[in-house]
Scaffold this motif. Structure first.
Motif, PDB file in Angstrom:
ATOM      1  N   LEU A  21       0.827  -1.205   0.000  1.00 39.98           N
ATOM      2  CA  LEU A  21       0.000   0.000   0.000  1.00 39.98           C
ATOM      3  C   LEU A  21       0.861   1.255   0.000  1.00 39.98           C
ATOM      4  O   LEU A  21       0.503   2.270  -0.609  1.00 39.98           O
ATOM      5  N   GLU A  22       1.993   1.176   0.683  1.00 45.73           N
ATOM      6  CA  GLU A  22       2.914   2.321   0.691  1.00 45.73           C
ATOM      7  C   GLU A  22       3.445   2.594  -0.719  1.00 45.73           C
ATOM      8  O   GLU A  22       3.524   3.749  -1.153  1.00 45.73           O
ATOM      9  N   TYR A  73      -4.241   5.723   4.625  1.00 40.70           N
ATOM     10  CA  TYR A  73      -3.992   6.022   3.213  1.00 40.70           C
ATOM     11  C   TYR A  73      -5.220   6.673   2.593  1.00 40.70           C
ATOM     12  O   TYR A  73      -5.893   6.085   1.739  1.00 40.70           O
ATOM     13  N   PRO A  74      -5.550   7.901   2.985  1.00 38.83           N
ATOM     14  CA  PRO A  74      -6.724   8.575   2.408  1.00 38.83           C
ATOM     15  C   PRO A  74      -6.565   8.871   0.922  1.00 38.83           C
ATOM     16  O   PRO A  74      -7.552   9.126   0.236  1.00 38.83           O
ATOM     17  N   GLU A  75      -5.333   8.846   0.409  1.00 40.77           N
ATOM     18  CA  GLU A  75      -5.119   9.108  -1.022  1.00 40.77           C
ATOM     19  C   GLU A  75      -5.444   7.903  -1.900  1.00 40.77           C
ATOM     20  O   GLU A  75      -5.496   8.015  -3.122  1.00 40.77           O
ATOM     21  N   LEU A  76      -5.658   6.740  -1.261  1.00 44.40           N
ATOM     22  CA  LEU A  76      -6.064   5.551  -1.991  1.00 44.40           C
ATOM     23  C   LEU A  76      -7.551   5.307  -1.759  1.00 44.40           C
ATOM     24  O   LEU A  76      -8.059   5.515  -0.652  1.00 44.40           O
ATOM     25  N   LYS A  95     -11.116   2.881  -1.924  1.00 44.30           N
ATOM     26  CA  LYS A  95     -11.570   1.497  -1.816  1.00 44.30           C
ATOM     27  C   LYS A  95     -11.929   0.920  -3.173  1.00 44.30           C
ATOM     28  O   LYS A  95     -11.786  -0.280  -3.408  1.00 44.30           O
ATOM     29  N   SER A  96     -12.406   1.773  -4.063  1.00 41.12           N
ATOM     30  CA  SER A  96     -12.793   1.299  -5.393  1.00 41.12           C
ATOM     31  C   SER A  96     -11.594   0.827  -6.211  1.00 41.12           C
ATOM     32  O   SER A  96     -11.762   0.099  -7.197  1.00 41.12           O
ATOM     33  N   GLN A  97     -10.379   1.225  -5.810  1.00 39.50           N
ATOM     34  CA  GLN A  97      -9.182   0.801  -6.532  1.00 39.50           C
ATOM     35  C   GLN A  97      -8.718  -0.593  -6.116  1.00 39.50           C
ATOM     36  O   GLN A  97      -7.940  -1.222  -6.826  1.00 39.50           O
ATOM     37  N   VAL A  98      -9.176  -1.062  -4.985  1.00 42.60           N
ATOM     38  CA  VAL A  98      -8.742  -2.356  -4.458  1.00 42.60           C
ATOM     39  C   VAL A  98      -9.554  -3.483  -5.100  1.00 42.60           C
ATOM     40  O   VAL A  98     -10.789  -3.415  -5.154  1.00 42.60           O
ATOM     41  N   LYS A  99      -8.855  -4.497  -5.562  1.00 43.46           N
ATOM     42  CA  LYS A  99      -9.501  -5.682  -6.127  1.00 43.46           C
ATOM     43  C   LYS A  99      -8.978  -6.924  -5.409  1.00 43.46           C
ATOM     44  O   LYS A  99      -7.769  -7.113  -5.299  1.00 43.46           O
ATOM     45  N   LYS A 107     -13.883  12.132  -0.144  1.00 47.56           N
ATOM     46  CA  LYS A 107     -13.500  12.242  -1.546  1.00 47.56           C
ATOM     47  C   LYS A 107     -13.719  10.940  -2.301  1.00 47.56           C
ATOM     48  O   LYS A 107     -13.750  10.909  -3.505  1.00 47.56           O
ATOM     49  N   ARG A 108     -13.846   9.836  -1.586  1.00 43.04           N
ATOM     50  CA  ARG A 108     -13.992   8.530  -2.227  1.00 43.04           C
ATOM     51  C   ARG A 108     -15.341   8.453  -2.912  1.00 43.04           C
ATOM     52  O   ARG A 108     -16.101   7.643  -2.772  1.00 43.04           O
TER      53      ARG A 108
END
Length: 428
Positions: free
Chosen positions: A146-147, A192-195, A197-201, A427-428
């Motif tokens: 994640l980092e 990690y607010p810049e990432l 949840k929709s990006q995670v698969k 923002k998500r």
């Protein structure tokens, strides 16, 4: 008649339970027998709780226990940390790097510690969950991944880093996928607010076409609802045809780029058991009768994951309750043999199956009656609190259990600036 010598071999929970029951039985009956526990580790752990380490539902201390705290070390009862080199079942001797020991009765309860050669390449390019150390390694890898994703500008590389694959949709695979999903979402929310949840698969890959064909519709529906709720994509009838670092090829046509691949399959067999001249099934498990005696050796008892009773139609997967039952019966039958009393048979009258479904969520099946969600998890965890050997460890586990219920665990995240975090997460 001289003193009977009982030797237990293994560092599994089954070996600890057998040692605990035998130590208590010998103290209670004052039998003239010596008890020796030979193990290659200084601790045992409960295998079924490993997936809960991934999502912080339990700590390492909740899963492990020092072997010397299992029973009371006293004259006639001893513990030895050593590597077993060979066992001569005819001469009744155990050869270790610390010496040679003879026995009157032998209890084999080792852990499975090896995998098949055709799975070695898979293991080199993926993670397995066979010990608490493996769980910590997976957690550390997820944090580092994640980092990297947070600093990555290339969208394709970021997508690959945020793609997780769990191979095998058995009970362990489902537990890993649910725990992994909760852990990743927890890290995104708090660190990690810049990432998004929709990006995670998260893919759960299974070669079979159907899951749990012997379960009723309620169980299946609850499992599928949990997977959908946690945004886990279940890929059935999907056979892994090629496997390399960062890539998984399914059915020779679909390729998934993933930064994390976890195999649900545990170790296949025990190297020590494989070296012994015992009758075994197709999976390398020692065949035992209804009294838990190895085929052809009345003085050798085999319990735990490395045993299989051929006289019973066992369809359910081994669990903590079946292991406790085997350990108690093994201790009882050894004392019966010492006193020339009839042995008691193994009875599979326990019909309790459990499955973790992420942080503070479980499904408990009690003879077709289901408990789910937080209530199921509370009962599930309480079963494991009671399963530890020794009153001191039970009390420590119970305190940890209460702390977990009150959400006061040390590694729980306490955010005193939650409103500020929520503004970032909106923002998500």
């Amino acid at each position: 008649m001289g003193k009977q010598k009982i030797v237990i071999i293994g560092s599994s929970y089954a070996s600890a339970a057998a040692y605990h029951n035998l130590e208590q039985s010998l103290s209670r009956t004052r039998e003239p027998a010596e008890l020796l526990w030979i193990t290659d580790k200084s601790y045992y752990f409960i295998n079924e709780l490993l997936t809960q380490i991934l999502c912080d539902s339990v700590s390492i201390n909740d899963v492990t226990c020092g072997l010397r705290s299992v029973g009371i070390i006293k004259p006639g009862v001893s513990y030895l940390q050593a590597d077993v080199k060979d066992i001569d079942l005819v001469k009744k001797i155990v050869k270790t790097n610390q010496g040679i020991f003879d026995y009157s009765y032998l209890v084999l309860a080792p852990q499975k510690d090896s995998i098949n050669e055709n799975e070695e390449s898979y293991k080199r390019n993926s993670f397995c969950l066979n010990s608490p150390i493996d769980a910590l390694q997976i957690r550390t890898h997820v944090q580092k991944t994640l980092e990297k994703a947070a600093l990555e500008n290339d969208q394709n590389k970021k997508s690959s880093l945020l793609t997780f694959c769990v191979v095998g949709a058995d009970v362990r695979g489902l537990e890993i996928a649910c725990a992994l999903s909760d852990y990743v979402i927890h890290l995104l929310k708090h660190y990690y607010p810049e990432l998004y949840k929709s990006q995670v698969k998260i893919y759960l890959i299974e070669a079979r076409q159907n899951l749990f064909p012997d379960k009723d519709p309620f169980f299946k529906t609850h499992i599928f609802c949990n997977l959908n709720k946690k945004r886990i994509q279940l890929l059935l009838n999907s056979k892994i045809t090629d496997f390399s670092k960062g890539k998984v090829l399914i059915n020779q046509e679909r390729e998934i780029e993933s930064g994390t691949v976890i195999l649900s399959a545990s170790n296949d067999y025990c190297a020590l058991m494989k070296s012994l001249n015992l009758r075994k099934d197709d999976h390398g498990n020692a065949s035992v009768n209804i009294y838990l005696q190895a085929d052809g050796f009345d003085d050798v008892f085999v319990i735990g994951d490395c045993s299989k009773c051929m006289d019973l139609n066992e369809t359910a997967s081994p669990n903590i309750i079946s292991t406790i039952t085997q350990a108690q019966l093994c201790a009882s039958n050894i004392l019966s043999k010492i006193n020339n009393n009839p042995l008691n048979p193994l009875r599979t009258n326990f019909h309790i199956n459990t499955m973790f479904l992420g942080a503070n969520s479980s499904i408990v099946d009690i003879k077709g009656f289901y408990l789910t969600g937080i209530l199921g998890w509370l009962i599930h965890r309480f079963i494991y609190v009671l399963s530890f050997c020794g009153i001191y460890k039970k009390l420590k586990s119970f305190v940890s259990y209460l702390i977990n219920i009150c959400a006061l665990r040390e590694n729980s995240y306490l955010d005193f600036f939650e409103k500020e975090k929520e503004r970032q997460i909106l923002k998500r």
